[in-house]
Motif scaffolding. Structure first.
Motif, short mmCIF file in Angstrom:
data_model
loop_
_atom_site.label_atom_id
_atom_site.label_comp_id
_atom_site.label_asym_id
_atom_site.label_seq_id
_atom_site.Cartn_x
_atom_site.Cartn_y
_atom_site.Cartn_z
N UNK A 299 -2.73 13.12 -5.51
CA UNK A 299 -2.86 13.97 -4.68
C UNK A 299 -3.92 12.90 -3.29
N UNK A 300 -4.65 13.48 -2.68
CA UNK A 300 -4.82 12.57 -1.54
C UNK A 300 -6.50 11.85 -2.28
N UNK A 301 -6.52 12.44 -3.07
CA UNK A 301 -7.47 11.18 -3.83
C UNK A 301 -7.01 9.42 -3.72
N UNK B 215 -5.53 3.22 0.85
CA UNK B 215 -5.91 3.25 2.14
C UNK B 215 -7.28 2.14 2.06
N UNK B 216 -8.63 2.62 1.56
CA UNK B 216 -9.75 1.93 1.51
C UNK B 216 -9.93 0.06 0.83
N UNK B 217 -8.25 0.39 -0.44
CA UNK B 217 -8.16 -1.02 -0.92
C UNK B 217 -7.47 -2.17 0.30
N UNK B 218 -6.27 -0.84 0.73
CA UNK B 218 -5.72 -1.73 2.08
C UNK B 218 -6.35 -2.67 2.96
N UNK B 219 -6.91 -1.56 3.64
CA UNK B 219 -8.42 -1.67 4.56
C UNK B 219 -9.50 -3.57 4.23
N UNK B 220 -9.85 -3.21 2.99
CA UNK B 220 -10.44 -3.89 1.87
C UNK B 220 -9.31 -6.02 2.82
N UNK C 152 1.21 -0.94 0.07
CA UNK C 152 0.13 -0.40 -0.05
C UNK C 152 0.70 1.13 0.39
N UNK C 153 2.38 1.30 0.67
CA UNK C 153 2.40 2.08 1.02
C UNK C 153 3.79 2.41 -0.73
N UNK C 154 4.05 1.25 -1.11
CA UNK C 154 4.18 1.67 -2.65
C UNK C 154 3.25 2.34 -3.15
N UNK C 155 1.81 1.64 -3.30
CA UNK C 155 1.45 2.18 -4.20
C UNK C 155 0.72 4.00 -3.62
N UNK C 156 1.10 4.45 -3.22
CA UNK C 156 0.56 5.65 -2.57
C UNK C 156 1.96 6.68 -3.49
N UNK D 12 -2.13 4.67 12.12
CA UNK D 12 -3.21 5.91 12.84
C UNK D 12 -3.95 6.73 12.54
N UNK D 13 -3.11 7.36 11.39
CA UNK D 13 -3.51 8.58 10.26
C UNK D 13 -4.03 8.41 9.18
N UNK D 14 -4.22 6.95 8.39
CA UNK D 14 -5.09 7.13 7.87
C UNK D 14 -6.47 6.97 7.90
N UNK D 15 -7.23 6.95 6.94
CA UNK D 15 -8.24 7.18 6.79
C UNK D 15 -9.29 5.97 8.00
N UNK D 16 -10.87 6.73 8.13
CA UNK D 16 -11.40 6.24 9.09
C UNK D 16 -11.72 4.92 8.71
N UNK D 17 -11.82 4.21 7.65
CA UNK D 17 -11.71 2.52 7.35
C UNK D 17 -11.00 2.28 7.89
N UNK D 18 -9.99 2.41 8.68
CA UNK D 18 -8.34 1.71 9.03
C UNK D 18 -8.81 1.61 10.58
#
Length: 371
Positions: A240-242, A248-253, A227-231, A332-338
Protein backbone atom coordinates in the motif's frame (compact mmCIF):
# COMPACT_ATOMS: atom_id res chain seq x y z
CA UNK A 1 14.21 46.78 -40.82
CA UNK A 2 15.10 50.28 -39.63
CA UNK A 3 13.72 51.08 -36.16
CA UNK A 4 11.15 53.84 -35.85
CA UNK A 5 12.59 57.18 -34.80
CA UNK A 6 11.94 58.53 -31.34
CA UNK A 7 11.70 56.94 -27.94
CA UNK A 8 10.15 53.51 -27.54
CA UNK A 9 9.05 51.47 -24.56
CA UNK A 10 8.81 47.68 -24.76
CA UNK A 11 6.60 46.28 -22.03
CA UNK A 12 7.23 42.70 -20.96
CA UNK A 13 4.52 41.05 -18.88
CA UNK A 14 2.43 37.90 -18.82
CA UNK A 15 -0.99 38.14 -20.40
CA UNK A 16 -2.47 36.18 -17.52
CA UNK A 17 -1.29 38.84 -15.05
CA UNK A 18 -3.00 41.50 -17.15
CA UNK A 19 -6.17 39.40 -17.30
CA UNK A 20 -6.16 38.98 -13.52
CA UNK A 21 -5.69 42.74 -13.20
CA UNK A 22 -8.57 43.31 -15.66
CA UNK A 23 -6.36 45.16 -18.12
CA UNK A 24 -4.71 47.50 -15.60
CA UNK A 25 -1.18 46.68 -16.79
CA UNK A 26 -1.93 47.68 -20.37
CA UNK A 27 -3.76 50.79 -19.19
CA UNK A 28 -0.76 51.73 -17.04
CA UNK A 29 1.47 51.58 -20.11
CA UNK A 30 -0.93 53.85 -22.01
CA UNK A 31 -1.18 56.33 -19.11
CA UNK A 32 2.61 56.58 -18.81
CA UNK A 33 2.99 57.05 -22.58
CA UNK A 34 0.38 59.83 -22.53
CA UNK A 35 2.06 61.54 -19.58
CA UNK A 36 5.45 61.25 -21.33
CA UNK A 37 4.00 62.97 -24.38
CA UNK A 38 2.38 65.67 -22.24
CA UNK A 39 5.74 66.43 -20.61
CA UNK A 40 7.92 66.29 -23.72
CA UNK A 41 5.52 67.00 -26.59
CA UNK A 42 7.03 63.88 -28.18
CA UNK A 43 5.47 60.46 -28.60
CA UNK A 44 6.68 57.45 -26.66
CA UNK A 45 6.10 54.48 -28.95
CA UNK A 46 4.66 51.73 -26.76
CA UNK A 47 5.00 48.08 -27.76
CA UNK A 48 2.73 45.84 -25.74
CA UNK A 49 1.55 42.81 -27.68
CA UNK A 50 4.41 40.33 -28.18
CA UNK A 51 2.15 38.30 -30.48
CA UNK A 52 2.19 41.24 -32.90
CA UNK A 53 4.96 40.83 -35.50
CA UNK A 54 5.77 44.55 -35.18
CA UNK A 55 6.80 43.99 -31.53
CA UNK A 56 9.41 41.40 -32.49
CA UNK A 57 10.61 43.20 -35.61
CA UNK A 58 11.07 46.52 -33.85
CA UNK A 59 12.66 44.83 -30.83
CA UNK A 60 15.31 43.11 -32.94
CA UNK A 61 15.89 46.17 -35.11
CA UNK A 62 16.58 48.39 -32.13
CA UNK A 63 18.86 45.86 -30.48
CA UNK A 64 20.79 45.35 -33.71
CA UNK A 65 21.20 49.12 -34.11
CA UNK A 66 22.78 49.41 -30.65
CA UNK A 67 19.42 50.21 -28.99
CA UNK A 68 19.57 53.73 -30.52
CA UNK A 69 19.98 55.11 -26.98
CA UNK A 70 16.23 55.68 -26.79
CA UNK A 71 14.79 52.23 -26.22
CA UNK A 72 13.35 51.45 -22.82
CA UNK A 73 12.59 47.93 -21.67
CA UNK A 74 9.98 47.77 -18.90
CA UNK A 75 9.37 44.33 -17.40
CA UNK A 76 6.32 44.16 -15.14
CA UNK A 77 7.50 41.92 -12.31
CA UNK A 78 5.21 39.39 -10.64
CA UNK A 79 5.74 35.83 -9.39
CA UNK A 80 4.29 34.57 -12.69
CA UNK A 81 6.80 36.63 -14.69
CA UNK A 82 9.67 34.36 -13.62
CA UNK A 83 7.78 31.27 -14.76
CA UNK A 84 7.58 32.58 -18.33
CA UNK A 85 10.50 31.44 -20.52
CA UNK A 86 9.67 34.21 -22.98
CA UNK A 87 9.77 36.96 -20.34
CA UNK A 88 13.00 35.60 -18.90
CA UNK A 89 14.61 35.45 -22.34
CA UNK A 90 13.65 39.07 -23.04
CA UNK A 91 15.25 40.29 -19.80
CA UNK A 92 18.45 38.37 -20.50
CA UNK A 93 18.63 39.54 -24.12
CA UNK A 94 18.00 43.21 -23.43
CA UNK A 95 20.18 43.30 -20.32
CA UNK A 96 23.20 41.89 -22.15
CA UNK A 97 22.92 44.33 -25.04
CA UNK A 98 22.30 47.30 -22.75
CA UNK A 99 25.26 46.44 -20.51
CA UNK A 100 27.57 46.04 -23.51
CA UNK A 101 26.72 49.62 -24.46
CA UNK A 102 26.87 51.11 -20.96
CA UNK A 103 23.09 51.67 -21.05
CA UNK A 104 21.93 49.63 -18.04
CA UNK A 105 19.43 52.32 -17.09
CA UNK A 106 17.32 51.52 -20.14
CA UNK A 107 16.14 48.40 -18.30
CA UNK A 108 13.55 49.74 -15.84
CA UNK A 109 11.56 47.04 -13.99
CA UNK A 110 8.23 47.74 -12.32
CA UNK A 111 7.75 45.55 -9.26
CA UNK A 112 4.02 45.04 -9.65
CA UNK A 113 3.41 42.20 -7.20
CA UNK A 114 5.87 41.40 -4.43
CA UNK A 115 8.41 38.65 -5.18
CA UNK A 116 10.25 37.49 -2.01
CA UNK A 117 13.45 36.71 -3.90
CA UNK A 118 13.71 40.37 -4.92
CA UNK A 119 12.39 42.19 -1.88
CA UNK A 120 14.36 40.06 0.61
CA UNK A 121 17.58 40.21 -1.37
CA UNK A 122 18.00 36.44 -1.77
CA UNK A 123 18.40 35.48 -5.42
CA UNK A 124 19.74 32.20 -6.71
CA UNK A 125 17.73 32.85 -9.88
CA UNK A 126 19.81 34.62 -12.54
CA UNK A 127 16.96 36.68 -14.00
CA UNK A 128 15.72 37.64 -10.56
CA UNK A 129 19.25 38.77 -9.67
CA UNK A 130 19.39 40.98 -12.78
CA UNK A 131 16.09 42.62 -11.80
CA UNK A 132 17.11 43.08 -8.17
CA UNK A 133 20.28 44.95 -9.19
CA UNK A 134 18.22 47.57 -11.04
CA UNK A 135 16.51 50.54 -9.41
CA UNK A 136 13.07 49.08 -9.92
CA UNK A 137 9.88 51.05 -9.38
CA UNK A 138 7.76 49.65 -6.55
CA UNK A 139 4.13 49.51 -7.66
CA UNK A 140 3.01 46.83 -5.19
CA UNK A 141 0.79 49.24 -3.24
CA UNK A 142 -0.02 51.60 -6.10
CA UNK A 143 -1.64 48.77 -8.06
CA UNK A 144 -4.32 48.72 -5.33
CA UNK A 145 -5.14 52.42 -5.77
CA UNK A 146 -7.99 53.74 -7.88
CA UNK A 147 -6.57 54.58 -11.31
CA UNK A 148 -8.13 58.04 -11.17
CA UNK A 149 -6.99 58.84 -7.64
CA UNK A 150 -4.50 61.69 -7.06
CA UNK A 151 -2.01 59.18 -5.61
CA UNK A 152 -2.11 57.00 -8.70
CA UNK A 153 -1.95 59.92 -11.13
CA UNK A 154 1.01 61.42 -9.28
CA UNK A 155 2.82 58.05 -9.45
CA UNK A 156 2.21 57.86 -13.21
CA UNK A 157 3.59 61.38 -13.59
CA UNK A 158 6.68 60.56 -11.50
CA UNK A 159 7.41 57.45 -13.56
CA UNK A 160 7.01 59.35 -16.84
CA UNK A 161 9.44 62.00 -15.55
CA UNK A 162 11.90 59.26 -14.65
CA UNK A 163 11.71 57.86 -18.18
CA UNK A 164 12.45 61.30 -19.58
CA UNK A 165 15.45 61.70 -17.26
CA UNK A 166 16.81 58.25 -18.19
CA UNK A 167 16.58 58.96 -21.91
CA UNK A 168 18.28 62.33 -21.44
CA UNK A 169 21.16 60.76 -19.49
CA UNK A 170 21.68 57.88 -21.89
CA UNK A 171 21.40 59.91 -25.09
CA UNK A 172 25.12 60.75 -25.17
CA UNK A 173 26.58 57.67 -23.48
CA UNK A 174 29.51 56.15 -25.34
CA UNK A 175 29.94 52.35 -25.33
CA UNK A 176 32.44 51.34 -22.64
CA UNK A 177 35.74 49.62 -23.47
CA UNK A 178 35.25 45.89 -23.76
CA UNK A 179 36.68 44.24 -20.63
CA UNK A 180 38.54 40.97 -20.90
CA UNK A 181 36.37 38.03 -19.95
CA UNK A 182 38.90 36.41 -17.65
CA UNK A 183 40.00 39.69 -16.05
CA UNK A 184 37.10 42.18 -15.97
CA UNK A 185 39.02 44.50 -13.62
CA UNK A 186 41.94 44.92 -16.02
CA UNK A 187 42.76 48.50 -16.97
CA UNK A 188 44.30 47.41 -20.26
CA UNK A 189 41.99 47.48 -23.26
CA UNK A 190 42.51 44.17 -25.07
CA UNK A 191 42.84 43.89 -28.79
CA UNK A 192 40.57 41.75 -30.90
CA UNK A 193 42.80 38.68 -30.74
CA UNK A 194 43.04 38.84 -26.93
CA UNK A 195 39.28 39.11 -26.58
CA UNK A 196 38.69 36.21 -28.94
CA UNK A 197 41.23 34.08 -27.08
CA UNK A 198 39.62 34.84 -23.73
CA UNK A 199 36.16 33.95 -25.03
CA UNK A 200 37.39 30.73 -26.63
CA UNK A 201 39.07 29.72 -23.36
CA UNK A 202 35.72 29.97 -21.57
CA UNK A 203 33.79 27.80 -24.04
CA UNK A 204 35.39 24.44 -23.12
CA UNK A 205 34.64 25.13 -19.46
CA UNK A 206 30.97 25.70 -20.26
CA UNK A 207 30.91 22.54 -22.36
CA UNK A 208 32.35 20.55 -19.46
CA UNK A 209 29.63 21.93 -17.20
CA UNK A 210 26.95 20.83 -19.63
CA UNK A 211 28.46 17.34 -19.92
CA UNK A 212 28.42 16.95 -16.15
CA UNK A 213 24.89 18.35 -16.03
CA UNK A 214 23.69 15.73 -18.51
CA UNK A 215 25.49 12.97 -16.60
CA UNK A 216 23.89 14.05 -13.34
CA UNK A 217 20.47 14.11 -14.97
CA UNK A 218 21.08 10.53 -16.15
CA UNK A 219 21.94 9.44 -12.59
CA UNK A 220 18.72 10.96 -11.29
CA UNK A 221 16.73 9.33 -14.09
CA UNK A 222 18.14 5.91 -13.21
CA UNK A 223 17.29 6.42 -9.56
CA UNK A 224 13.73 7.41 -10.40
CA UNK A 225 13.35 4.37 -12.67
CA UNK A 226 14.54 2.06 -9.89
CA UNK A 227 12.20 3.74 -7.40
CA UNK A 228 9.26 3.18 -9.75
CA UNK A 229 10.21 -0.51 -10.00
CA UNK A 230 10.37 -0.75 -6.19
CA UNK A 231 6.92 0.81 -5.94
CA UNK A 232 5.49 -1.67 -8.42
CA UNK A 233 6.96 -4.57 -6.45
CA UNK A 234 5.67 -3.02 -3.24
CA UNK A 235 2.19 -2.70 -4.71
CA UNK A 236 2.34 -6.35 -5.83
CA UNK A 237 3.10 -7.33 -2.23
CA UNK A 238 0.13 -5.31 -1.03
CA UNK A 239 2.27 -2.87 0.98
CA UNK A 240 0.00 0.00 0.00
CA UNK A 241 0.87 3.66 0.55
CA UNK A 242 3.32 2.84 3.32
CA UNK A 243 5.45 0.90 0.84
CA UNK A 244 5.31 3.73 -1.66
CA UNK A 245 6.30 6.22 1.03
CA UNK A 246 9.35 4.15 1.99
CA UNK A 247 10.44 3.99 -1.65
CA UNK A 248 9.97 7.73 -2.01
CA UNK A 249 12.05 8.50 1.10
CA UNK A 250 14.75 6.19 -0.16
CA UNK A 251 14.70 7.93 -3.54
CA UNK A 252 14.97 11.36 -1.89
CA UNK A 253 18.06 10.30 0.03
CA UNK A 254 19.61 8.73 -3.03
CA UNK A 255 19.20 11.73 -5.35
CA UNK A 256 19.86 14.46 -2.79
CA UNK A 257 23.60 14.80 -3.65
CA UNK A 258 22.79 14.83 -7.37
CA UNK A 259 20.05 17.46 -6.93
CA UNK A 260 22.41 19.67 -4.95
CA UNK A 261 25.12 19.25 -7.57
CA UNK A 262 22.65 20.17 -10.32
CA UNK A 263 21.79 23.32 -8.41
CA UNK A 264 25.45 24.31 -8.15
CA UNK A 265 26.11 23.57 -11.82
CA UNK A 266 23.05 25.52 -12.93
CA UNK A 267 23.95 28.57 -10.87
CA UNK A 268 27.57 28.58 -12.03
CA UNK A 269 26.65 28.08 -15.67
CA UNK A 270 24.00 30.75 -15.96
CA UNK A 271 25.82 33.25 -13.74
CA UNK A 272 28.98 33.03 -15.83
CA UNK A 273 27.12 33.30 -19.12
CA UNK A 274 25.22 36.36 -17.90
CA UNK A 275 28.48 37.88 -16.64
CA UNK A 276 30.33 37.50 -19.93
CA UNK A 277 27.32 38.16 -22.16
CA UNK A 278 28.04 41.92 -22.57
CA UNK A 279 31.67 41.16 -23.46
CA UNK A 280 30.82 38.60 -26.13
CA UNK A 281 28.18 40.92 -27.60
CA UNK A 282 30.80 43.66 -27.54
CA UNK A 283 33.18 41.48 -29.53
CA UNK A 284 30.47 40.82 -32.11
CA UNK A 285 29.60 44.50 -32.25
CA UNK A 286 33.27 45.42 -32.72
CA UNK A 287 33.60 42.95 -35.59
CA UNK A 288 30.47 44.46 -37.13
CA UNK A 289 31.82 48.02 -36.80
CA UNK A 290 35.16 47.07 -38.36
CA UNK A 291 33.41 45.76 -41.44
CA UNK A 292 33.52 42.67 -43.69
CA UNK A 293 37.30 42.26 -43.47
CA UNK A 294 37.15 41.80 -39.69
CA UNK A 295 34.34 39.23 -40.04
CA UNK A 296 36.44 37.30 -42.57
CA UNK A 297 39.60 37.19 -40.43
CA UNK A 298 40.54 33.59 -39.70
CA UNK A 299 40.47 33.93 -35.91
CA UNK A 300 37.07 35.63 -36.02
CA UNK A 301 35.62 32.97 -38.33
CA UNK A 302 36.87 30.22 -36.01
CA UNK A 303 35.40 31.94 -32.98
CA UNK A 304 32.04 32.48 -34.67
CA UNK A 305 31.90 28.84 -35.77
CA UNK A 306 32.73 27.72 -32.24
CA UNK A 307 29.80 29.80 -30.92
CA UNK A 308 27.50 28.33 -33.56
CA UNK A 309 28.54 24.78 -32.68
CA UNK A 310 28.04 25.53 -29.00
CA UNK A 311 24.54 26.83 -29.77
CA UNK A 312 23.66 23.77 -31.88
CA UNK A 313 24.95 21.42 -29.18
CA UNK A 314 22.90 23.23 -26.56
CA UNK A 315 19.71 22.92 -28.60
CA UNK A 316 20.26 19.18 -28.91
CA UNK A 317 20.64 18.99 -25.13
CA UNK A 318 17.29 20.73 -24.74
CA UNK A 319 15.61 17.45 -25.69
CA UNK A 320 17.24 15.72 -22.72
CA UNK A 321 16.21 18.61 -20.46
CA UNK A 322 12.63 18.27 -21.68
CA UNK A 323 12.69 14.59 -20.74
CA UNK A 324 14.11 15.61 -17.38
CA UNK A 325 11.25 18.08 -16.94
CA UNK A 326 8.81 15.23 -17.60
CA UNK A 327 10.54 13.21 -14.89
CA UNK A 328 10.20 16.12 -12.47
CA UNK A 329 6.52 16.40 -13.33
CA UNK A 330 6.09 12.76 -12.42
CA UNK A 331 7.80 13.33 -9.08
CA UNK A 332 5.66 16.33 -8.18
CA UNK A 333 2.94 14.23 -6.54
CA UNK A 334 5.27 12.34 -4.22
CA UNK A 335 5.89 13.00 -0.54
CA UNK A 336 7.02 16.26 1.03
CA UNK A 337 10.56 14.86 1.33
CA UNK A 338 10.86 15.44 -2.41
CA UNK A 339 9.74 19.08 -2.42
CA UNK A 340 13.06 20.78 -1.56
CA UNK A 341 14.85 18.62 -4.10
CA UNK A 342 12.22 19.41 -6.72
CA UNK A 343 12.84 23.10 -6.22
CA UNK A 344 16.59 22.67 -6.69
CA UNK A 345 16.22 20.54 -9.80
CA UNK A 346 13.61 22.77 -11.42
CA UNK A 347 15.74 25.82 -10.72
CA UNK A 348 18.80 24.17 -12.26
CA UNK A 349 16.89 23.17 -15.38
CA UNK A 350 15.56 26.73 -15.75
CA UNK A 351 19.06 28.15 -15.52
CA UNK A 352 20.24 25.92 -18.34
CA UNK A 353 17.31 27.12 -20.45
CA UNK A 354 18.28 30.72 -19.61
CA UNK A 355 21.87 30.02 -20.61
CA UNK A 356 20.74 28.66 -23.96
CA UNK A 357 18.77 31.86 -24.55
CA UNK A 358 21.98 33.87 -24.07
CA UNK A 359 23.95 31.63 -26.45
CA UNK A 360 21.18 31.69 -29.06
CA UNK A 361 21.31 35.48 -29.02
CA UNK A 362 25.07 35.36 -29.69
CA UNK A 363 24.41 33.10 -32.66
CA UNK A 364 21.64 35.37 -33.96
CA UNK A 365 23.89 38.43 -33.83
CA UNK A 366 26.74 36.52 -35.51
CA UNK A 367 24.38 35.56 -38.33
CA UNK A 368 23.35 39.21 -38.65
CA UNK A 369 26.98 40.36 -38.82
CA UNK A 370 28.10 37.75 -41.35
CA UNK A 371 25.05 37.67 -43.61
Amino acid sequence: MTPDSGAAGFWSYTHRDDEIEEGRIRRLAAKIANEFEAITAEELHVFLDKNDIKWGDEWRARIDSALTGSTLFIPVITPRFFKSDECRREVLTFSGHAASLGLDELLLPILYISVPGITKGEQSDDVMALIAKRQYVDWTQLRLEDENSPTYRQAVHSLAVRLVEILERTAEVDPPPIARIEDPESDDEPGMLEMLADAEAALPRWNETMVEFAQTIAVIGEAVSEANTEMELSDARGAGFAGRLRATHKLAERIKPSAERLSVLGEQYSAELVKVDPGVLGIIRQVESEGPEAAEAEQVKEFFETIREFARSGRKNMEAYQEFSDILQGLSGMSKSMRPLMGKMRGAAQQVVDGQAVIDEWERRIDEVTS
